[in-house]
Write a protein that holds these residues in place. Structure first.
Motif, mmCIF file in Angstrom:
data_model
loop_
_atom_site.group_PDB
_atom_site.id
_atom_site.type_symbol
_atom_site.label_atom_id
_atom_site.label_comp_id
_atom_site.label_asym_id
_atom_site.label_seq_id
_atom_site.Cartn_x
_atom_site.Cartn_y
_atom_site.Cartn_z
ATOM 1 N N TRP A 23 2.571 -0.926 -3.115
ATOM 2 C CA TRP A 23 3.574 -1.983 -3.194
ATOM 3 C C TRP A 23 4.876 -1.516 -2.569
ATOM 4 O O TRP A 23 5.290 -0.378 -2.763
ATOM 5 C CB TRP A 23 3.835 -2.382 -4.651
ATOM 6 C CG TRP A 23 2.645 -2.876 -5.382
ATOM 7 C CD1 TRP A 23 1.964 -2.225 -6.372
ATOM 8 C CD2 TRP A 23 1.965 -4.131 -5.202
ATOM 9 N NE1 TRP A 23 0.914 -2.998 -6.823
ATOM 10 C CE2 TRP A 23 0.890 -4.171 -6.112
ATOM 11 C CE3 TRP A 23 2.162 -5.219 -4.356
ATOM 12 C CZ2 TRP A 23 0.026 -5.249 -6.214
ATOM 13 C CZ3 TRP A 23 1.302 -6.300 -4.449
ATOM 14 C CH2 TRP A 23 0.249 -6.309 -5.366
ATOM 15 N N SER A 24 5.540 -2.403 -1.863
ATOM 16 C CA SER A 24 6.853 -2.077 -1.298
ATOM 17 C C SER A 24 7.888 -2.028 -2.421
ATOM 18 O O SER A 24 7.641 -2.495 -3.540
ATOM 19 C CB SER A 24 7.264 -3.140 -0.271
ATOM 20 O OG SER A 24 7.555 -4.369 -0.932
ATOM 21 N N GLU B 245 8.587 -5.565 -3.509
ATOM 22 C CA GLU B 245 7.553 -6.135 -4.377
ATOM 23 C C GLU B 245 7.670 -5.591 -5.800
ATOM 24 O O GLU B 245 7.540 -6.345 -6.771
ATOM 25 C CB GLU B 245 6.164 -5.844 -3.809
ATOM 26 C CG GLU B 245 5.868 -6.643 -2.552
ATOM 27 C CD GLU B 245 4.635 -6.163 -1.808
ATOM 28 O OE1 GLU B 245 3.962 -7.019 -1.207
ATOM 29 O OE2 GLU B 245 4.340 -4.933 -1.822
ATOM 30 N N THR C 276 16.105 -6.058 0.304
ATOM 31 C CA THR C 276 15.042 -5.680 1.238
ATOM 32 C C THR C 276 14.170 -6.856 1.668
ATOM 33 O O THR C 276 13.234 -6.677 2.435
ATOM 34 C CB THR C 276 14.152 -4.571 0.630
ATOM 35 O OG1 THR C 276 13.642 -5.019 -0.618
ATOM 36 C CG2 THR C 276 14.947 -3.292 0.413
#
Length: 194
Positions: free
Chosen positions: A61-62, A65, A93
């Motif tokens: 996951w970023s 996220e 972001t």
């Protein structure tokens, strides 16, 4: 219940440090950061390490996220402070309208099917944990989420189910939108470790 020791610091060193950071940043140090100075060995250092690992450690996951997951867990817990804080970090972001769309209704928001399925799992985990079953996990996995990604999402939700509750229990002061934005910049740069 607002604890004066968290507001001002529990030692003279922490009082000076809180005052210095507030002066240098040009804003009141948010209560979430002030808590990090309170009984560090008992709570803030271990909790900070756990939070940092969940939010900034290696993950499929970023950062955006994971911050969205934190903001959604905060929403399900009705924690205005955490919704504002983590929504602001996510908006650093990704586009703010996307963050707002997820917070309004993640099921219709322009996010990946995997993230939608994961948020559906986390919603049950947060609001109705006794109903959570293997079928809920299987549904997330069928959407393309890997076991590792689901485990990471569970870690994020677990941490923020705790944090949202203590933010409200300790009556964290609500920063302005500008202060949330400035604090979000610091969180992106420094992370969560105490």
């Amino acid at each position: 219940m607002r604890l004066p020791e968290i507001d001002r610091g529990d030692t003279i060193t922490n009082r000076l440090l809180i005052g210095f950071i507030s002066m240098v940043s040009g804003m009141r140090l948010p209560d979430a950061a002030r808590v990090a100075f309170y009984h560090k060995e008992f709570f803030s250092t271990p909790m900070g390490s756990w939070t940092h690992a969940a939010m900034r450690g290696p993950s499929p996951w970023s950062v955006a996220e994971r911050e969205l997951m934190a903001a959604m867990v905060a929403k399900w817990n009705a924690s205005a402070f955490c919704i504002g804080a983590h929504g602001a970090v996510a908006a650093k972001t990704m586009k703010r309208p996307s963050v707002d769309a997820v917070l309004a209704d993640f099921r219709s928001a322009p996010i990946s099917p995997a993230l939608k399925a994961t948020l559906a799992f986390l919603e049950i985990m947060t609001l109705r944990p006794m109903e959570l079953s293997a079928e809920h996990a299987a549904a997330a996995l069928r959407s393309g989420v890997t076991e590792y990604a689901l485990q990471d999402a569970i870690a994020v939700a677990t941490v923020f189910n705790i944090i949202a509750r203590y933010a409200d229990a300790l009556d964290f002061a609500m920063p302005s939108a500008e202060e949330f934005d400035r604090a979000a910049t610091m969180l992106l740069k420094r992370g969560y470790a105490a």
